[in-house]
Design a protein around this motif. Structure first.
Motif: not given
Length: 96
Positions: A1-20
């Protein structure tokens, strides 16, 4: 369960870094086409997602879902644009 959160938040953070770094910064500094307020919000969202990613990864470490080596690899890759997405591919996928 916690690794799903790491995966989802990591994906969003990676996209936000790319956008920035690849969209907002060139638009602001090269093309001068966005103002300070738009740039501020992209940076703010990216910063909040990075802190959340670090907190969830730390929680996964404390719950013994990640080894110390995996945790530090996630931490190092989090400093690269799209790094958390690479971390997900190479660190988290080997756990499944």
């Amino acid at each position: 369960m916690i690794l799903d959160w790491v995966h989802r938040i990591g994906f969003a953070e990676g996209l936000s870094a790319f956008a920035l770094f690849c969209v907002a910064m060139p638009m602001k500094y090269i093309f001068d086409s966005i103002g300070k307020s738009e740039f501020f919000w992209v940076g703010m969202i990216h910063g909040l997602l990075w802190v959340l990613y670090a907190a969830v990864a730390t929680l996964a470490l404390f719950k013994n879902k990640l080894s110390v080596k995996q945790y530090f690899l996630l931490a190092l890759l989090s400093f690269l644009p799209l790094g958390p997405i690479l971390a997900d591919r190479y660190v988290l996928k080997e756990m499944n």
